[in-house]
Write an enzyme that holds these catalytic residues in place. Structure first.
Site, short mmCIF file in Angstrom:
data_model
loop_
_atom_site.label_atom_id
_atom_site.label_comp_id
_atom_site.label_asym_id
_atom_site.label_seq_id
_atom_site.Cartn_x
_atom_site.Cartn_y
_atom_site.Cartn_z
CG ASP A 117 -18.83 22.84 -5.00
OD1 ASP A 117 -18.95 22.76 -3.76
OD2 ASP A 117 -17.92 23.45 -5.56
CB SER A 131 -26.79 26.25 -4.64
OG SER A 131 -26.83 26.90 -5.89
CG ASN A 149 -21.08 23.00 0.45
OD1 ASN A 149 -20.49 23.73 1.26
ND2 ASN A 149 -20.76 22.98 -0.83
CG HIS A 184 -20.88 26.23 -4.66
ND1 HIS A 184 -19.52 26.11 -4.46
CD2 HIS A 184 -21.04 26.58 -5.95
CE1 HIS A 184 -18.89 26.37 -5.58
NE2 HIS A 184 -19.78 26.67 -6.51
#
Ligand code: GAR
Length: 208
Positions: A148, A139, A110, A112
Site C-alpha cells: 500500500d 486512495s 491499486n 486502498h
C-alpha cells in the site's frame, strides 16, 4: 479513436470494484480502457462469478504451495497471453513480488480503503475509528514493491460520524471507491496511451 488500453483486474474476493470498473466501461464504450481479464489467486472468489456474468475472461490459480515469484510468473503469463497493458488491483489481497512490480513499473494501480499514507494494510475502517480520525476515504495509487505504498494519484473523502461502526464506514467508503476507481483508471489509461507516464516496456511471452 485510439485503441482502449487492455486492463487486467486482479481480485481475491467479492469483486465489487471489478463490477464498478466494468459497468463504467459498459455505459460508455468510448472509455479509454477495456477489461480483458479478471485474475484471481482465490479460485472460489465471488468476483470470478461476477466476471463470468460480465463475460470477462478469467484466470485463477491458488497461490497455496507456490513461492511468491513462481506464482507471479504464472500470473504474468496469463496477463501476457491476454495482451494486458495495465493491471488494476481491486481487492487483491496479496503482495506482488519485487520482480513483478519492477517488470510492470508504471502499469499497476491499486485501490486502498484509507487516506494513504494513513492505515496501510488490513482493517482500515476500525483503525480509522480507533484513531479518532475525523475523515476516512480511499486512495488510488501506483504500486511499488512495499505494501500500500507508491505515489497516490487520487483520493476520495468521507466524514466520520460519531455513530459510525467499521461496517457503516466501509459502506460509505466503498461507494466512493466505486466512483473514484473508474475515473482514475480512465485518466491513467489515457495518459499511458499518450506516452505521458513513465512505464516499463510490456513484458513479452516467456521464453520456452
Ligand atoms: C475494497 O475495499 C478495496 O479497497 C480493498 O478491499 C476491498 C475489496 O472489495 N483493498 C485493500 O484493502 C487492498 N489493500 P471488492 O472485492 O468488493 O472490490
Amino acid at each position: 479513436m485510439a485503441e482502449p488500453v487492455r486492463v487486467g483486474v486482479l481480485i481475491s474476493g467479492r469483486g465489487s470494484n471489478l463490477l464498478a470498473l466494468a459497468e463504467h466501461r459498459r455505459r460508455d464504450p468510448e472509455r479509454p480502457y477495456a477489461i480483458v481479464l479478471a485474475a484471481s489467486n482465490v479460485p472460489e472468489a465471488r468476483g470470478l462469478v461476477l466476471a463470468k456474468r460480465l463475460a470477462v475472461p478469467s484466470w485463477t490459480q491458488s497461490h497455496k504451495g507456490l513461492e511468491r515469484a513462481e506464482f507471479d510468473r504464472l500470473l504474468e503469463a496469463a496477463l501476457v497471453e491476454r495482451r494486458v497493458e495495465l493491471v488494476a488491483l481491486a481487492g487483491y489481497m496479496r503482495l506482488l513480488s519485487r520482480e513483478f512490480v519492477e517488470r510492470w513499473r508504471g502499469r499497476i494501480l491499486n485501490i486502498h480503503p484509507s487516506l494513504l499514507p494513513l492505515h496501510k494494510g488490513l482493517d482500515t475502517h476500525r483503525r480509522a475509528l480507533l484513531a479518532g480520525d475525523l475523515e476516512a476515504g480511499c486512495s488510488v495509487h501506483l504500486v511499488t514493491p512495499e505494501l500500500d505504498d507508491g505515489p497516490v494519484i487520487a483520493q476520495a473523502r468521507v466524514r466520520i460520524h460519531a455513530r459510525d461502526t467499521p461496517q457503516s464506514l466501509e459502506e460509505r467508503v466503498l461507494a466512493e471507491e466505486h466512483k473514484l476507481y473508474p475515473l482514475v483508471l480512465a485518466a491513467y489509461a489515457e495518459a499511458l496511451r499518450a506516452g505521458a507516464v513513465d512505464a516499463a516496456p510490456l513484458p513479452g511471452p516467456a521464453l520456452p
